[in-house]
Design a protein around this motif. Sequence first.
Motif, mmCIF file in Angstrom:
data_model
loop_
_atom_site.group_PDB
_atom_site.id
_atom_site.type_symbol
_atom_site.label_atom_id
_atom_site.label_comp_id
_atom_site.label_asym_id
_atom_site.label_seq_id
_atom_site.Cartn_x
_atom_site.Cartn_y
_atom_site.Cartn_z
ATOM 1 N N LYS A 169 0.845 -1.190 0.000
ATOM 2 C CA LYS A 169 0.000 0.000 0.000
ATOM 3 C C LYS A 169 0.882 1.242 0.000
ATOM 4 O O LYS A 169 1.872 1.322 0.733
ATOM 5 C CB LYS A 169 -0.923 0.004 1.208
ATOM 6 C CG LYS A 169 -1.972 -1.102 1.159
ATOM 7 C CD LYS A 169 -2.989 -0.958 2.287
ATOM 8 C CE LYS A 169 -4.079 -2.007 2.170
ATOM 9 N NZ LYS A 169 -5.123 -1.874 3.218
ATOM 10 N N THR A 170 0.487 2.205 -0.838
ATOM 11 C CA THR A 170 1.286 3.423 -0.999
ATOM 12 C C THR A 170 0.395 4.633 -0.780
ATOM 13 O O THR A 170 -0.638 4.786 -1.449
ATOM 14 C CB THR A 170 1.913 3.482 -2.402
ATOM 15 O OG1 THR A 170 2.663 2.284 -2.618
ATOM 16 C CG2 THR A 170 2.825 4.683 -2.533
ATOM 17 N N SER A 171 0.783 5.486 0.145
ATOM 18 C CA SER A 171 0.025 6.694 0.465
ATOM 19 C C SER A 171 0.617 7.899 -0.250
ATOM 20 O O SER A 171 1.778 7.866 -0.685
ATOM 21 C CB SER A 171 0.043 6.932 1.983
ATOM 22 O OG SER A 171 -0.542 5.846 2.669
ATOM 23 N N PRO A 172 -0.142 8.986 -0.393
ATOM 24 C CA PRO A 172 0.421 10.212 -0.971
ATOM 25 C C PRO A 172 1.687 10.629 -0.232
ATOM 26 O O PRO A 172 1.746 10.579 1.006
ATOM 27 C CB PRO A 172 -0.707 11.233 -0.778
ATOM 28 C CG PRO A 172 -1.958 10.416 -0.804
ATOM 29 C CD PRO A 172 -1.591 9.134 -0.107
ATOM 30 N N ALA A 178 9.268 3.109 -5.886
ATOM 31 C CA ALA A 178 9.883 2.218 -4.899
ATOM 32 C C ALA A 178 8.955 1.060 -4.568
ATOM 33 O O ALA A 178 9.401 -0.088 -4.380
ATOM 34 C CB ALA A 178 10.233 2.999 -3.638
ATOM 35 N N ALA A 179 7.656 1.336 -4.505
ATOM 36 C CA ALA A 179 6.694 0.263 -4.229
ATOM 37 C C ALA A 179 6.678 -0.757 -5.361
ATOM 38 O O ALA A 179 6.656 -1.971 -5.122
ATOM 39 C CB ALA A 179 5.307 0.861 -4.014
ATOM 40 N N ILE A 180 6.701 -0.286 -6.600
ATOM 41 C CA ILE A 180 6.732 -1.199 -7.746
ATOM 42 C C ILE A 180 8.012 -2.025 -7.736
ATOM 43 O O ILE A 180 8.001 -3.234 -7.991
ATOM 44 C CB ILE A 180 6.587 -0.408 -9.053
ATOM 45 C CG1 ILE A 180 5.183 0.191 -9.155
ATOM 46 C CG2 ILE A 180 6.884 -1.281 -10.268
ATOM 47 C CD1 ILE A 180 4.983 1.132 -10.315
ATOM 48 N N ASN A 181 9.109 -1.379 -7.440
ATOM 49 C CA ASN A 181 10.404 -2.083 -7.410
ATOM 50 C C ASN A 181 10.453 -3.155 -6.328
ATOM 51 O O ASN A 181 11.262 -4.095 -6.412
ATOM 52 C CB ASN A 181 11.542 -1.091 -7.209
ATOM 53 C CG ASN A 181 11.706 -0.152 -8.385
ATOM 54 O OD1 ASN A 181 11.168 -0.388 -9.462
ATOM 55 N ND2 ASN A 181 12.441 0.931 -8.181
ATOM 56 N N SER A 182 9.612 -3.031 -5.305
ATOM 57 C CA SER A 182 9.626 -3.997 -4.206
ATOM 58 C C SER A 182 8.809 -5.255 -4.509
ATOM 59 O O SER A 182 8.857 -6.215 -3.735
ATOM 60 C CB SER A 182 9.089 -3.341 -2.926
ATOM 61 O OG SER A 182 7.695 -3.108 -3.022
ATOM 62 N N LEU A 192 -2.597 2.086 -4.541
ATOM 63 C CA LEU A 192 -2.449 3.515 -4.259
ATOM 64 C C LEU A 192 -3.643 3.998 -3.458
ATOM 65 O O LEU A 192 -4.800 3.848 -3.881
ATOM 66 C CB LEU A 192 -2.344 4.304 -5.561
ATOM 67 C CG LEU A 192 -1.222 3.888 -6.516
ATOM 68 C CD1 LEU A 192 -1.220 4.787 -7.758
ATOM 69 C CD2 LEU A 192 0.131 3.923 -5.835
ATOM 70 N N ALA A 193 -3.372 4.584 -2.304
ATOM 71 C CA ALA A 193 -4.449 5.059 -1.441
ATOM 72 C C ALA A 193 -5.152 6.259 -2.072
ATOM 73 O O ALA A 193 -4.625 6.930 -2.973
ATOM 74 C CB ALA A 193 -3.880 5.437 -0.071
ATOM 75 N N ALA A 194 -6.344 6.527 -1.597
ATOM 76 C CA ALA A 194 -7.053 7.732 -2.031
ATOM 77 C C ALA A 194 -6.253 8.972 -1.647
ATOM 78 O O ALA A 194 -5.517 8.979 -0.653
ATOM 79 C CB ALA A 194 -8.435 7.759 -1.395
ATOM 80 N N GLY A 195 -6.376 10.016 -2.436
ATOM 81 C CA GLY A 195 -5.639 11.244 -2.201
ATOM 82 C C GLY A 195 -4.864 11.650 -3.439
ATOM 83 O O GLY A 195 -4.925 10.988 -4.484
ATOM 84 N N THR A 196 -4.108 12.722 -3.330
ATOM 85 C CA THR A 196 -3.333 13.252 -4.457
ATOM 86 C C THR A 196 -1.874 12.824 -4.327
ATOM 87 O O THR A 196 -1.205 13.155 -3.348
ATOM 88 C CB THR A 196 -3.432 14.780 -4.515
ATOM 89 O OG1 THR A 196 -4.810 15.155 -4.679
ATOM 90 C CG2 THR A 196 -2.625 15.329 -5.682
#
Length: 482
Positions: A169-172, A178-182, A192-196
Amino acid sequence: MMPIRIETAAVFLAAVLVTGTGTSIADKDASATDKAKAPSIAGARITSWSNTRTKDRDRVFLVKSAEKITFSIKVDGARHYQWRVDKEVSENANGNSFQWTVPDKKGIWKICVRATNTDQDKRIRSLVTACKALAGKKLRAGNWDDWTLDPFCPSRSRHEWIVSTFLKKTSPGQSIQAAINSVPPEGGIVELAAGTHTVKATIHITRSNIALVGAGMDKTILVRAAKGISPVIDINKSGDAKARSAWHYNNKNDSWLSSYPRKPLKLNDILKNVTVGYMCIRGGGEHSNDLHAIAAAETVDSVISDVRTENHDQYGIQVDDSINTVVRRCSSNGDGGAVFMAGDVSCHIVECSARGNWRYDCFQTNGWWYSPYTELPEYPCSSVLRNSSIGGPGGFFIYSTTECLVSENTSEKAKRYGMSLTISRNCLVAGNILRGCRQVGLNFHHRDIHPYHNDVVGNFIYGNSGDGIRLKRGGAPLTANI
């Protein structure tokens, strides 16, 4: 290539009029766009879904090996159910729920259900029959695996979950790259969490079996930290989709795309099973140099779904040199163009919408053809199905395309034509609504006098300032158009 047989066109026309857009002659003064968006009176509709793992409506979630999960849907008007895990249809599930045991290994899986009734089954069969006629002698196996027919099933009647033994899970404010690479080699989900989310550099997906999924196109927003970051998401093993597309174009004698089978398909160079969806990607508008939201090349069995693109200088989504890749339920607002797919094989644009495009025709196919690759499953013909456009220089530009089903699309108020077929052959144009364009409803343009064997069946074309159907240099069989 011979034209489609008259009896095939007649069967297809009957299916369009009975179970297609739901528009009749009496309805023609109503908004074409509103009619196109209205559900078929005969169609089943999934109203909710759940699972016993998260006990909510999550579309993506983490699973553990060997655990049992029950997936359920509620649906109006369905009589038939089909459940599938990736490409394998379950023979034991025929109701509105399905129990699945997670395999004893790491990986990523798609659980898909179709809920249909008799009319919809007839409709899907008519699409398959039309595609078989388009493929003709190119159809090697005599039929297609059932999972390859997903684009023909309306989205309201199908649902999909993506589950994996790895989910990040990735927050703004956190790095999406980095998340994809992991993600491990077995594949996984980046949620991807809600938000900008502010993107400082192009996000690269360079490995197979990765799903990059937001919380929804109204909830997860991607914006650029500076102008000129383009694309925001690049899907290609080399890390540069546009460069690989240019290589195929400029090196046709060495390309597996143009010179197959003399040049064999290089499966190791292609990304498989990539999904990007449920987010909005915003650009800076005209002259911002924000060219694309998403650029993909050399993909197979991949999906871009439920992505809204806004205010890009060129096309919001561009997919080149790919096989069986689907752009589904995406929305474009104020981009130069909505979706551009070039040099693609057995690909699909399904249920997308476009408004306010200003530089290019809203939807464009360029150099599509039937898959010849024996190293891969045999796929149906390409399709442009159930899309809608309002405004734009043109609605749909079907260019240098063969064996393509163009059906149940709506183009309204385009500055030039609602739809144009240019040097395209053996396409079936059926059940489209082309209304209120400033020039031509449906335009055919070929470079020589030889017929290109396209069939035009059961289209609703009215209220355009110029010709309803204009044929330049060559013709097409015209059947029951209004």
